[in-house]
Design a protein around this motif. Structure first.
Motif, PDB file in Angstrom:
ATOM      1  N   VAL A 144      51.256  -3.027  -9.544  1.00 11.41           N
ATOM      2  CA  VAL A 144      50.274  -2.406  -8.649  1.00 11.41           C
ATOM      3  C   VAL A 144      50.783  -2.377  -7.214  1.00 11.41           C
ATOM      4  O   VAL A 144      50.743  -1.330  -6.540  1.00 11.41           O
ATOM      5  N   ILE A 145      51.254  -3.523  -6.715  1.00  8.88           N
ATOM      6  CA  ILE A 145      51.753  -3.592  -5.334  1.00  8.88           C
ATOM      7  C   ILE A 145      52.976  -2.693  -5.168  1.00  8.88           C
ATOM      8  O   ILE A 145      53.091  -1.963  -4.171  1.00  8.88           O
ATOM      9  N   GLY A 146      53.882  -2.739  -6.130  1.00  9.99           N
ATOM     10  CA  GLY A 146      55.058  -1.880  -6.062  1.00  9.99           C
ATOM     11  C   GLY A 146      54.689  -0.412  -6.056  1.00  9.99           C
ATOM     12  O   GLY A 146      55.269   0.382  -5.299  1.00  9.99           O
ATOM     13  N   GLY A 147      53.698  -0.032  -6.888  1.00  6.44           N
ATOM     14  CA  GLY A 147      53.259   1.359  -6.926  1.00  6.44           C
ATOM     15  C   GLY A 147      52.608   1.799  -5.625  1.00  6.44           C
ATOM     16  O   GLY A 147      52.835   2.918  -5.158  1.00  6.44           O
ATOM     17  N   LEU A 148      51.811   0.914  -5.030  1.00  3.53           N
ATOM     18  CA  LEU A 148      51.140   1.259  -3.763  1.00  3.53           C
ATOM     19  C   LEU A 148      52.138   1.401  -2.617  1.00  3.53           C
ATOM     20  O   LEU A 148      51.976   2.257  -1.748  1.00  3.53           O
TER      21      LEU A 148
END
Length: 352
Positions: free
Chosen positions: A302-306
């Protein structure tokens, strides 16, 4: 007061880290990809060196091999995707036939007539097709632009392989003498985790692609090569990737197959393949080398995608694994290693 000061330092560190990752993405993304791919090719480069080749040649040969393999896959994917985009307009007949079947089912189950449904679809169908074609075309152009970044990644791979000894010595110069053995262990574990994760993932992708190919060949599913390449590559994104990988051929089957039984049979086989990939192939081939708990894996995705988009979803999982290893071997950071790991009880040994 001292506790408040410690909390403030932690918050400032977290904010600065996220700021560096976010604003430094144009540099960090290809550089980290370079580190991961260099780690993947390092055993091959070491093998060539043991055969007596100079490190300059082994670094170049390793990078050329990487370029040929990855480049061939990307070229085939772009070629298939370009064919798909050029033939989108021809899907209208197949999709319209599928929609007609759905409309008849809706009409038989509800009071909405075929004429009312046709009016609703007619108002939105043109916009739908234009939107799909625009999205896919934009994806193709963005993908082609990303190929130029791939060349930068290859340059990083050559340089990292060539100067890996110098970089290692540079870092070790800042490590105190009594900590050098611990630092060497950390480097060894990080190298092992990255290689095992990437090489294991590559093997799982190949086996998944073979199972997909046999299945799509039996069912004569259109655009099988495109679906195989896309479906295998996207599985490198944990949780989300396998779901999308299995969903795409099922959606295609709804459009192109005439028989519902055939669609259901393909769906059952795809689900079975996904279960084999997740619960048989991954534990056997990849093992538990990354050893992040599921919560941290989801947070990494999630953090990487954001922050970095699809590239972040790929990079942040091994990056979190590196953070876990470093934290587990650093005084004062052991709680972070425990949080990222699989240990369930406070008395358990933190897995490394």
């Amino acid at each position: 007061m001292q506790r408040l000061s410690t909390i403030n330092k932690i918050l400032i560190f977290v904010v600065l880290t996220f700021a560096i990752l976010y604003f430094g993405a144009p540099f960090l993304t290809p550089f980290l990809f370079g580190i991961l791919l260099a780690s993947l090719m390092m055993p091959f480069s070491n093998f060539l060196e043991r055969k007596g080749l100079n490190r300059v040649f082994t670094s170049i040969i390793s990078t050329v091999v990487l370029f040929i393999v990855v480049g061939a896959i990307l070229f085939l994917f772009v070629y298939q995707l370009n064919n798909f985009v050029s033939e989108i307009s021809s899907f209208r007949d197949e999709l319209q036939s599928f929609i007609n079947k759905v409309q008849k089912q809706i009409a038989s189950a509800t009071n909405i007539s075929l004429e009312e449904q046709s009016n609703i679809w007619h108002d939105r169908s043109e916009q739908f097709f234009n939107e799909v074609e625009s999205r896919v075309t934009h994806f193709v152009s963005s993908f082609i632009n990303s190929l130029f970044n791939f060349l930068l990644v290859l340059i990083y791979v050559i340089l990292l392989l060539l100067y890996r000894g110098k970089l290692y010595d540079f870092i070790m110069m800042y490590v105190r003498k009594e900590k050098k053995e611990n630092a060497k262990e950390v480097f060894s574990k990080i190298s092992k985790v990255v290689f095992q994760y990437l090489w294991g993932r590559a093997q799982v992708m190949v086996l998944l692609g073979i199972m997909y190919y046999i299945t799509f060949l039996i069912f004569d599913l259109p655009y099988a090569i495109l679906l195989i390449i896309f479906g295998t590559l996207i599985t490198i994104i944990p949780y989300l990737g396998p779901f999308v990988s299995g969903l795409m051929p099922i959606l295609f089957s709804f459009v192109f197959f005439d028989s519902l039984q055939k669609v259901l049979l393909l769906t059952a086989i795809i689900i079975t393949i996904q279960l084999i990939e997740s619960y048989v192939l991954e534990p056997l081939i990849i093992g538990k080398e990354v050893k992040l708990n599921p919560l941290m894996v989801i947070l990494a995705v999630v953090i990487g995608g954001l922050m970095w988009g699809i590239a972040g979803m790929v990079i942040f999982v091994p990056l979190f694994a590196m953070i876990k290893i470093i934290s587990s071997h650093s005084i004062g950071l052991e709680p972070i290693g425990y949080l990222f790991g699989n240990a369930q009880k406070s008395g358990d040994k933190t897995d490394e």
